[in-house]
Design an enzyme around this catalytic site. Sequence first.
Site: not given
Length: 535
Positions: A66, A99-100, A392
């Site tokens: 994550d 997020t990545t 998530d």
Amino acid sequence: MASLSMAPVNIFKHGADEEKAETARLSSFIGAIAIGDLVKSTLGPKGMDKILLGGGKGGTVTVTNDGATILKAIGVDNPAAKVLVDMSKVQDDEVGDGTTSVTVLAAELLREAELLIAKKIHPQTIISGWRKATQAAREALREAAVDHSNDKGRFQEDLLNIARTTLSSKLLTHHKDHFAQLAVDAVDRLKGSGNLEAIHIIKKLGGSLTDSYLDEGFLLDKKIGVNQPKRLENVKILIANTGMDTDKIKIFGSRVRVDSTAKVAEIEMAEKEKMKEKVDRILQHGINCFINRQLIYNYPEQLFAQAGVMAIEHADFAGVERLALVTGGEITSTFDHPEMVKLGHCKLIEEVMIGEDTLIHFSGVEMGEACTVVLRGATQQILDEAERSLHDALCVLAQTVKEPRTVFGGGCSEMLMAKVVTDLANRTAGKEAVAMESFAKALRMLPTIIADNAGYDSADLIAQLRAAHQENKTTFGLNMNEGTVGDMSELGITESFQVKRQVLLSAAEAAEMILRVDNIIKAAPRKRVPDHHPC
């Protein structure tokens, strides 16, 4: 005099540092690109994991892919890198996923900007081109988005597909059908409120990930007091945060001189009477269950048992807050006015066994949407990562219920936006067109990295995908199970429009902000003054 004026003037304090123009820009680019390269290998369904080793005594081990978790855990010193770390945190808080992607896209934009600046194109020209490109990409994404909120069956299918797509890049990818259904069922219970506080996640070691389940009620990982009823129906609950330990004499730093042990017994008796009065005041509320955030000592526990009241002690603060929310009660600290206290209600409280542990199960709670997800797994690291992955998925689903538009995943949306931006660049005169082309190239890097991480030939796959989009096959993307280009609508690879839009806008804004920098000034470190007067 002329030679004097040519001498450099230092206007900063001694110890302060300044990086100017190209040096400052290069430092920013290197820091941001390094952060992007760090998390880039975790992108996509075949992304790799990172082990984060804590620096404390125990040296906690976290295994995760994550982006937000990785970036939170590492300490960065580079100011541009800090901007990207903060941006990934905002992405995590805002929509829960991507997020990545957002970090990698911002880093790729800056990688392209570095090449353009080397060609002597001014940063403001690049920013101007990027802004027009962002607007065009946003419009294209909006037009490609589909909304099935009016058709309940298709919207449920969309939610399941989004949950599967979100989980496919996480640890839970091998059990994504099981967990996607679990996440959709949990979010459905919220009835559109999007209040994820009502979904409680409990982690219990043992079993396998597939033994995880959704419980329609509330589970509290605590024990019921000795000799107290273990099962209650039609329960009235008083939730409190008060000291129930005054049956022990607390005299710190003072002396009590007595001439016999009888006097000590009198003090103890006075303490007991005081506690008995407090318990009586609590019982006046007409309750049959008392839950306290603090400890309940033996004497009050015994009094509750005699009154047939279930007493639960040391329910942690998060547990008490959530319990008050789902049972419709309020947390109380004083008990003089029972008529002003709002009690919690539930139909049944009983003990249940999960693995080898006993938990307290509240069913038929006031807040009908409350539920508990029980996660099982072989190690604590697996449980922690499963919780992050599920969180998530729940965040994305809760966002999708509020903003029901969806877009296709698998690099499809990025290629679609890149095509529109390239077309705009071809119609634009001047240097801005070069900046737009660089924006499109950065967008195409996301599917390229996804293919690279899976070990496929990214150059071949992206060329095929680009050709498919040129032929207006706008639903085509990467099929990472087969290593081919496929139709995302048939494969059911769907993502939330909200997440994709946020990735695009956040990355563009962060990259633009870093690109504007032409000076980095570091404050002088504070001087350590020796303490000549220690206390």
